[in-house]
Each structure stands twice: as C-alpha cells, then as structure tokens.
Design a protein around this motif. Structure first.
Motif, PDB file in Angstrom:
ATOM      1  N   ALA A  48     -43.018  25.850  70.471  1.00 11.89           N
ATOM      2  CA  ALA A  48     -41.793  25.170  70.902  1.00 11.89           C
ATOM      3  C   ALA A  48     -42.127  24.127  71.959  1.00 11.89           C
ATOM      4  N   GLN A  49     -41.536  22.934  71.791  1.00 13.09           N
ATOM      5  CA  GLN A  49     -41.705  21.841  72.751  1.00 13.09           C
ATOM      6  C   GLN A  49     -40.381  21.600  73.460  1.00 13.09           C
ATOM      7  N   GLN A 307     -27.974  12.017  78.172  1.00  9.73           N
ATOM      8  CA  GLN A 307     -29.342  12.436  78.382  1.00  9.73           C
ATOM      9  C   GLN A 307     -29.382  13.928  78.703  1.00  9.73           C
ATOM     10  N   ILE A 308     -30.188  14.688  77.941  1.00  9.62           N
ATOM     11  CA  ILE A 308     -30.394  16.109  78.201  1.00  9.62           C
ATOM     12  C   ILE A 308     -31.805  16.267  78.757  1.00  9.62           C
ATOM     13  N   PRO A 309     -31.959  16.784  79.981  1.00  6.41           N
ATOM     14  CA  PRO A 309     -33.293  16.832  80.589  1.00  6.41           C
ATOM     15  C   PRO A 309     -34.259  17.769  79.880  1.00  6.41           C
ATOM     16  N   GLU A 310     -33.756  18.906  79.341  1.00 10.22           N
ATOM     17  CA  GLU A 310     -34.629  19.872  78.678  1.00 10.22           C
ATOM     18  C   GLU A 310     -33.952  20.361  77.407  1.00 10.22           C
ATOM     19  N   ALA A 325     -36.341  33.066  64.792  1.00  8.86           N
ATOM     20  CA  ALA A 325     -37.400  34.071  64.794  1.00  8.86           C
ATOM     21  C   ALA A 325     -38.642  33.502  65.480  1.00  8.86           C
ATOM     22  N   VAL A 326     -39.210  34.291  66.404  1.00  2.00           N
ATOM     23  CA  VAL A 326     -40.424  33.877  67.116  1.00  2.00           C
ATOM     24  C   VAL A 326     -41.464  34.981  66.989  1.00  2.00           C
ATOM     25  N   LEU A 327     -42.710  34.605  67.165  1.00  2.00           N
ATOM     26  CA  LEU A 327     -43.829  35.545  67.106  1.00  2.00           C
ATOM     27  C   LEU A 327     -44.277  35.842  68.524  1.00  2.00           C
ATOM     28  N   PHE A 356     -40.874  27.216  76.617  1.00  2.00           N
ATOM     29  CA  PHE A 356     -41.939  26.289  76.243  1.00  2.00           C
ATOM     30  C   PHE A 356     -43.150  27.064  75.712  1.00  2.00           C
ATOM     31  N   GLY A 357     -43.676  26.621  74.577  1.00  4.35           N
ATOM     32  CA  GLY A 357     -44.884  27.212  74.012  1.00  4.35           C
ATOM     33  C   GLY A 357     -44.652  28.407  73.124  1.00  4.35           C
ATOM     34  N   GLU A 358     -43.434  28.981  73.098  1.00  6.22           N
ATOM     35  CA  GLU A 358     -43.189  30.120  72.217  1.00  6.22           C
ATOM     36  C   GLU A 358     -43.411  29.723  70.764  1.00  6.22           C
TER      37      GLU A 358
END
Length: 399
Positions: A48-49, A307-310, A325-327, A356-358
C-alpha cells in the motif's frame, strides 16, 4: 486303520507350508509411510502506498469567444473601400477600419449643417445685442415712466429665445451630420478575429445591412459540464478553481491553463449536468512560442479539486463492502475496513484503514476467511527454494 506314517506326513507338509508362507511374509518390505501434506493458496500482493491526492474532476467542452459582434451598416451608401484584413480568419485591432461607405453625401450634409449653425450663431449674437440695447433703453426711459416692469416683448426675450433654440437645433444637426459621416467608417470594436464576412467592394448597403461577424480574441470561454455529485470534490463548488485544458494541435497534444469564473447556476434539462464556465486569457497568444487555443476546438479539461494529504489508491475490484484483504507478517489473511471518499476510473480512494507498506492481496481467493494461512508468491519466486512437506497451488479463480 491308517498307519502313523499316513498321519504325520500331511501334518508335516502343512507345517512346512505355513513356515514358508510366514518366511515370505516376513521377507516382504512394509509400504513407505507418506507424510501429510499441507496445501496453501499462493497469493500475489501489492504494498500500500500513501500519498497526497487531488480529487480532480474531468470534463470537456468547446472553445468559444466570450464576445461576438455582428457588424451592420448604420447609414446607407455604396462600399468604396474594404480592408485586406477583413477576410474570414483575419486578425484586426481595435479601431481598425474594416469597411468604408461612400462619404460624399454625408460630407455635404455636414457642410450644410455647419453653415446653418454659423447663420444661427450670427442671428443669436445679433439678437443678444438687440436685447441688450432694449434693456439699456428701458433703463433710460423708466426714470420718467410710471411703469416699473417692462414687457418681455419690449426687452426682446421671446425673440432671443427663438434665436437660441434655432442655434441649438443647428448644433444638433452638426452633431448628427458628423456622426453619420463617422459611421461611413466601419471599425473593429475590439481586437478580434473575423468569423464571417458577407459584403464586398461596390455593394450598396442600407441601415441594418449585415457586414460580418467578429469574435473578440482577448478572452475565450469553455462551458464544462460537471455531474452534480462531483461538485462535492471541488473547492467552493469549482469557483476560481484552476483548469488544465488539453487538445491536439498539429498532431501534438498541447495544454493551456484556465480558471473557472462562474457557474451557470442551473441544471441542464437534457444532460442533467451543471455547467461551469472557464476562461482563458489571450487564447491566440500573439507570441511565436505560444500555441493558439482556437475557437471551435474540442478540449478535455481537468478541474483541480480538493487536496487530500494522505490517501491510498486501491483497485475497485479488491474492495468488498468497504473491506480489503491484506497479508499479515505471519502470512495470514486479515480484512481491513477502509473509509472511501471517491470511486473513479476503476479505483477507490481511501483515507484510512490501510497503513503504509501493508500488503494488499491482489489475487482472487475462492473462500477467503479471517486468519487463513496463505503462501505469498515470493516464497516460490526462486526455483531452487522449496518448502519441505508443503505443496502449493495458485488461487486465481475469477469472481
């Protein structure tokens, strides 16, 4: 009676056969015991970014001049001069003469009006002098007269008013003749491009005759249809928002910058769209490097939104009931509930629920459940690395 020999021989044969069979059975190797295997689905993942995202709104429209003017004759006469720039597609400057109507009759009318004005001025001055004399005469004789108030006729006030009225009428006639003479010159009302021309040299025109159509080149307008539901993504419903226009020019894509200046304030009956109006200054860009934004061009528009910051972009097919679904790090599956702010172009924009990174699972699973064990594709990426006692399968079932 049977003898002992006849009795023991069959018994000995049976014992021997049993012994041989037992020996053969003992010599047979037992079957190898297979170890129990575990089948895990292979899944592909994507990290995920989290990045700033602008909720831009897409639209399109036609480029038009903000101002268009029909050129018509205000006096009658024959066309005696036509500017070489007065052709369709020609650029003209404000005040430039495009057409000239024969001025002879109007010059003569102006001369006559000026002569009448001179006569009226002379008559007015004479009458003023006579009125002054009448007033002086009355002042002289009033000392010996019983009358204290002179008549207006005696002081020549009616005569003076008449001469003054004639003088003012003559002045108006001069103004009218001057204006008619000026109208024999048809001029460009502003910097413009000639959109249409309908007369030629020698034509005879009357008041109201159509000469042509000019389009102002100072500002271009584009009506941009926007779905009503997309207005929520624009600051102040789009007013003063920046717009990027793009279109092909000479086989290449070119961009121009515009700004939303107003909303038409109604929903179109046919398209059910709200129209925002964008303006471009100096669309024809009188420089050698600028590419002209030509009237009539079809352009695509991107209206700058909130504008959405994140935020995270997730493929829409991976989101079911606001869950993704995530691992996990221990190769188990978990569902994350995400907050969706927008869906567009087969993507979902989520502002929370994913870190972040998931690792977002991008493979389709037939029966995904919370906590189920999975095998990430990185486990078999190398051909020489295999897990002992584990068989794998790729779960690619289409939903």
């Amino acid at each position: 009676m049977a003898t002992k020999k006849q009795i023991f021989i069959p018994i000995a044969i049976a014992v021997t056969a049993i012994a041989v069979a037992g020996a053969l059975v003992a010599m047979k190797k037992p079957p190898e015991k297979k170890e129990e295997t575990v089948i895990l689905p292979i899944v592909k993942t994507s990290p995920a970014q989290i990045n700033p995202i602008s909720l831009d709104v897409k639209s399109h429209g036609l480029v038009k001049a903000k101002d268009q003017t029909q050129l018509v004759a205000q006096v009658s006469g024959q066309i005696v001069e036509v500017s070489p720039l007065f052709v369709q597609g020609g650029f003209v400057k404000e005040g430039q003469v495009l057409v000239r109507i024969d001025p002879n009759d109007y010059e003569a009318a102006l001369t006559e009006a000026e002569a009448s004005l001179a006569q009226a001025r002379s008559a007015l001055e004479i009458e003023r002098a006579q009125a002054h004399v009448a007033q002086a005469e009355w002042d002289r004789i009033s000392k010996n007269s019983n009358e204290s108030i002179p008549s207006e006729l005696y002081l020549r006030k009616p005569q003076l008013a008449e001469k003054l009225a004639r003088y003012r009428a003559s002045e108006a006639a001069v103004k009218r003749a001057t204006r008619n003479l000026e109208r024999t010159f048809v001029k460009a009302p502003y910097d413009a491009i000639i959109a249409e021309r309908s007369i030629s040299l020698g034509s005879v025109v009357n008041p109201g005759s159509f000469f042509g159509l000019v389009s102002a080149t100072e500002v271009a307008e584009i009506r941009l249809p926007v779905p009503d539901k997309d207005l929520q993504y624009l600051v102040n419903h789009g007013l003063d928002s920046n717009v990027t226009l793009s279109a092909d020019y000479a086989g290449q894509e070119v961009q121009w910058q515009a700004k939303i200046v107003r909303s038409e304030g109604v929903i179109d009956n046919k398209s059910r769209m709200t129209y925002l109006v964008a303006e471009v200054q100096d669309p024809y860009g009188q420089t050698k490097t600028a590419k002209p934004l030509r009237f009539g061009a079809y352009v695509n528009a991107t209206i700058a939104g909130m504008q959405i910051p994140e935020a995270t972009l997730i493929p829409q097919h991976l989101v079911k009931n606001n869950k993704v679904a995530v691992l996990n790090a221990d190769n188990t599956l978990s569902f994350r509930t995400v907050e969706i702010v927008r869906e567009q172009n087969n993507m979902v924009i989520a502002t929370s629920g994913i870190n972040f990174g998931e690792k977002i699972i991008t493979s389709a699973l037939e029966y995904p459940t919370e906590g189920m064990k999975l095998d990430p594709d990185t486990a078999v990426a190398k051909s020489d690395e295999k897990k002992p006692n584990v068989e794998t399968q790729l779960a690619m079932k289409e939903e």
